[in-house]
Design a protein around this motif. Structure first.
Motif, PDB file in Angstrom:
ATOM      1  N   UNK A   9       0.678  -1.073   0.069  1.00  0.00           N
ATOM      2  CA  UNK A   9       0.011  -0.050   0.175  1.00  0.00           C
ATOM      3  C   UNK A   9       0.938   1.311   0.061  1.00  0.00           C
ATOM      4  N   UNK A  10       0.632   2.310  -0.896  1.00  0.00           N
ATOM      5  CA  UNK A  10       1.661   3.258  -1.235  1.00  0.00           C
ATOM      6  C   UNK A  10       0.809   4.885  -0.764  1.00  0.00           C
ATOM      7  N   UNK A  11       1.585   5.741  -0.731  1.00  0.00           N
ATOM      8  CA  UNK A  11       1.063   6.995  -0.621  1.00  0.00           C
ATOM      9  C   UNK A  11       0.511   7.378  -1.804  1.00  0.00           C
ATOM     10  N   UNK A  12      -0.485   8.155  -1.980  1.00  0.00           N
ATOM     11  CA  UNK A  12      -1.497   8.651  -3.090  1.00  0.00           C
ATOM     12  C   UNK A  12      -0.627   9.796  -3.666  1.00  0.00           C
ATOM     13  N   UNK A  13       0.174  10.253  -3.217  1.00  0.00           N
ATOM     14  CA  UNK A  13       0.998  11.325  -3.625  1.00  0.00           C
ATOM     15  C   UNK A  13       2.493  11.093  -4.192  1.00  0.00           C
ATOM     16  N   UNK A  14       3.245  10.189  -3.517  1.00  0.00           N
ATOM     17  CA  UNK A  14       4.525  10.136  -4.010  1.00  0.00           C
ATOM     18  C   UNK A  14       4.709   8.737  -4.183  1.00  0.00           C
ATOM     19  N   UNK A  15       3.930   7.645  -4.070  1.00  0.00           N
ATOM     20  CA  UNK A  15       3.806   6.246  -4.091  1.00  0.00           C
ATOM     21  C   UNK A  15       5.055   5.694  -3.222  1.00  0.00           C
ATOM     22  N   UNK A  16       5.073   6.341  -2.198  1.00  0.00           N
ATOM     23  CA  UNK A  16       6.238   5.775  -1.088  1.00  0.00           C
ATOM     24  C   UNK A  16       5.656   4.577  -0.538  1.00  0.00           C
ATOM     25  N   UNK A  17       6.221   3.361  -0.143  1.00  0.00           N
ATOM     26  CA  UNK A  17       5.739   2.267   0.335  1.00  0.00           C
ATOM     27  C   UNK A  17       5.189   2.782   1.801  1.00  0.00           C
ATOM     28  N   UNK A  18       3.969   2.674   2.210  1.00  0.00           N
ATOM     29  CA  UNK A  18       3.636   3.004   3.460  1.00  0.00           C
ATOM     30  C   UNK A  18       3.336   1.712   4.535  1.00  0.00           C
ATOM     31  N   UNK A  19       2.605   0.574   3.893  1.00  0.00           N
ATOM     32  CA  UNK A  19       2.322  -0.376   4.705  1.00  0.00           C
ATOM     33  C   UNK A  19       1.965  -1.611   3.771  1.00  0.00           C
ATOM     34  N   UNK A  20       1.393  -2.578   4.115  1.00  0.00           N
ATOM     35  CA  UNK A  20       1.157  -3.758   3.568  1.00  0.00           C
ATOM     36  C   UNK A  20      -0.373  -4.234   4.008  1.00  0.00           C
TER      37      UNK A  20
END
Length: 124
Positions: free
Chosen positions: A27-38
């Protein structure tokens, strides 16, 4: 197709989907696509994963609960005012790459979890 070929084909398909699904669970950040969680970090809090709450200003947030979110860091001091979860303090949580407000980090003496704003996340 005979039974043995079908079973082998099904096994290959299953193995391929398992390999893909590990990456697809991110699951990624909608703005930068950083990996947030799973997706595997989703948890039930107060009988639900999904909650909708209004803050004191009347803004409504739909959040999902996660046991961990390595891409989300705290950006405020802990507060117990207006906590949506009885017995928990909260801190604002932001993306550790672009600083987008992702939700809140809730903690008590025994437990910590992340309440992340669903519309701020990209799900697989």
């Amino acid at each position: 197709m005979n039974v043995v070929c079908k079973q082998y084909s099904d096994l290959l398909t299953k193995k391929k989907s398992q390999a893909i699904s590990k990456e697809d669970e991110i699951i990624t950040c909608i703005v930068c696509s950083n990996h947030i969680t799973e997706q595997s970090r989703q948890i039930i809090v107060n009988n639900s994963f999904h909650h909708a709450f209004a803050n004191p200003h009347g803004l409504i947030f739909e959040i999902g609960c996660f046991s961990d979110a390595k891409g989300c860091i705290e950006s405020s001091i802990a507060s117990t005012e207006f906590s949506w979860f009885l017995g928990f303090s909260w801190q604002i949580g932001i993306c550790n790459q672009c600083s987008t407000h992702l939700g809140w980090i809730f903690s008590s003496k025994l437990k910590l979890f992340y309440g992340l704003i669903l519309e701020k996340l990209n799900f697989p």
